[in-house]
Design a protein around this motif. Structure first.
Motif, PDB file in Angstrom:
ATOM      1  N   LEU A   1       0.811  -1.226   0.000  1.00  0.00           N
ATOM      2  CA  LEU A   1       0.000   0.000   0.000  1.00  0.00           C
ATOM      3  C   LEU A   1       0.840   1.270   0.000  1.00  0.00           C
ATOM      4  CD1 LEU A   1      -2.817  -1.083   2.474  1.00  0.00           C
ATOM      5  CD2 LEU A   1      -3.038  -0.726   0.004  1.00  0.00           C
ATOM      6  N   THR A   2       2.145   1.122   0.096  1.00  0.00           N
ATOM      7  CA  THR A   2       3.019   2.298   0.054  1.00  0.00           C
ATOM      8  C   THR A   2       4.030   2.229  -1.086  1.00  0.00           C
ATOM      9  OG1 THR A   2       4.532   1.257   1.660  1.00  0.00           O
ATOM     10  CG2 THR A   2       2.821   2.730   2.534  1.00  0.00           C
TER      11      THR A   2
ATOM     12  N   ALA B   1       1.611  -0.073 -10.017  1.00  0.00           N
ATOM     13  CA  ALA B   1       0.656  -1.162 -10.192  1.00  0.00           C
ATOM     14  C   ALA B   1       0.502  -2.006  -8.936  1.00  0.00           C
ATOM     15  CB  ALA B   1       1.078  -2.029 -11.373  1.00  0.00           C
ATOM     16  N   VAL B   2       1.564  -2.161  -8.168  1.00  0.00           N
ATOM     17  CA  VAL B   2       1.488  -2.968  -6.952  1.00  0.00           C
ATOM     18  C   VAL B   2       0.528  -2.322  -5.954  1.00  0.00           C
ATOM     19  CG1 VAL B   2       2.783  -3.831  -4.966  1.00  0.00           C
ATOM     20  CG2 VAL B   2       3.792  -3.952  -7.258  1.00  0.00           C
TER      21      VAL B   2
ATOM     22  N   SER C   1      -3.132  -2.490  -7.179  1.00  0.00           N
ATOM     23  CA  SER C   1      -3.690  -3.834  -7.012  1.00  0.00           C
ATOM     24  C   SER C   1      -4.028  -4.093  -5.546  1.00  0.00           C
ATOM     25  CB  SER C   1      -2.689  -4.884  -7.507  1.00  0.00           C
ATOM     26  OG  SER C   1      -3.213  -6.184  -7.355  1.00  0.00           O
ATOM     27  N   ALA C   2      -3.153  -3.691  -4.639  1.00  0.00           N
ATOM     28  CA  ALA C   2      -3.410  -3.880  -3.210  1.00  0.00           C
ATOM     29  C   ALA C   2      -4.633  -3.087  -2.773  1.00  0.00           C
ATOM     30  CB  ALA C   2      -2.184  -3.462  -2.400  1.00  0.00           C
ATOM     31  N   GLU C   3      -4.788  -1.888  -3.302  1.00  0.00           N
ATOM     32  CA  GLU C   3      -5.971  -1.086  -2.975  1.00  0.00           C
ATOM     33  C   GLU C   3      -7.242  -1.789  -3.443  1.00  0.00           C
ATOM     34  OE1 GLU C   3      -5.234   2.638  -4.812  1.00  0.00           O
ATOM     35  OE2 GLU C   3      -3.755   3.298  -3.311  1.00  0.00           O
TER      36      GLU C   3
ATOM     37  N   HIS D   1       0.293   5.532   8.230  1.00  0.00           N
ATOM     38  CA  HIS D   1       1.487   5.808   9.037  1.00  0.00           C
ATOM     39  C   HIS D   1       1.203   5.677  10.536  1.00  0.00           C
ATOM     40  CE1 HIS D   1      -0.720   9.619   9.054  1.00  0.00           C
ATOM     41  NE2 HIS D   1      -0.046   9.940  10.158  1.00  0.00           N
ATOM     42  N   GLU D   2      -0.087   5.683  10.930  1.00  0.00           N
ATOM     43  CA  GLU D   2      -0.436   5.562  12.344  1.00  0.00           C
ATOM     44  C   GLU D   2      -0.524   4.107  12.804  1.00  0.00           C
ATOM     45  OE1 GLU D   2      -4.068   7.629  13.049  1.00  0.00           O
ATOM     46  OE2 GLU D   2      -3.388   9.491  12.111  1.00  0.00           O
TER      47      GLU D   2
END
Length: 221
Positions: free
Chosen positions: A28-29, A33-34, A37-39, A88-89
């Motif tokens: 997610l960071t 494309a990676v 896709s994760a989203e 980030h939390e």
């Protein structure tokens, strides 16, 4: 975002879903494309959670069908946006997916609460007053044996309760609005609403006991 608003779009996943917390965090960071896709995988996962939460609440909601699914889609989309904003939390105290589920459930609560709050101000019609004793724990035998109990109950609600107590009581007890949804709508906490409801019930019970409509160990609790 409310019912009918545009739902954030997430592309269909092109890669396998992450399998652990570190994998989710990296994907997610990572950008490109990676990340897209994760989203997509995260949206699909949270949509299932949101649909389950909507189904759980469905019996107490005044709408159904496509509108319920619309809420689930909106909740999942907004949950993904919130997760990306606050990633980030995340400290890793729980599994990433467990942490993510709370966003979906919160968004469902938020949207249900806003929907309730868009409805006309709550009031009691005849059928509402008939349902109230049962919702307050007064048995059918007690209510049926003394129909003037309803008049006494209405008098107590009108004269003893504060405006806030009356509104919370009618929203939660009569309309069946979930406490967490009402908390979102009123920008307060579930605990604060529970105390308001508890104090209102205690006032009503005391009035009915004092005026001999209920025995001291029965009725509103």
């Amino acid at each position: 975002m409310s019912v009918g608003d545009e739902v954030p779009e997430f592309r269909r996943p092109s890669l396998d879903a992450p399998t652990d917390t570190d994998g989710w965090r990296r994907a997610l960071t990572s950008g490109g494309a990676v990340q897209r896709s994760a989203e997509g995988h995260l949206y699909a996962l949270l949509l299932r959670v949101a649909r389950g939460e909507v189904r759980r609440r469905a019996p107490s909601l005044p709408f159904s069908g496509p509108e319920l699914d619309d809420i689930a889609h909106q909740a999942a989309g907004d949950a993904v946006v919130g997760i990306l904003r606050r990633l980030h939390e995340f400290r890793g105290d729980s599994r990433f997916t467990t942490w993510a589920y709370t966003f979906a459930i919160f968004e469902v609560s938020s949207k249900v609460g806003r929907h309730f709050w868009q409805q006309p101000t709550v009031s009691l019609d005849a059928s509402g007053w008939d349902r109230l004793p049962d919702r307050l724990g007064i048995s059918p035998e007690e209510a049926g044996a003394a129909r003037d109990l309803l008049a006494a109950l209405q008098e107590a609600i009108d004269t003893l309760l504060t405006r806030r107590q009356r509104e919370v009581l009618l929203e939660v007890v009569v309309r069946g609005v979930p406490l967490d949804a009402l908390a979102v709508a009123r920008k307060t906490t579930r605990g604060a609403l529970y105390k308001t409801l508890f104090d209102a019930r205690r006032k009503l019970r005391g009035y009915l006991v004092t005026h001999h409509y209920l025995d001291d160990d029965e009725g509103v609790t």
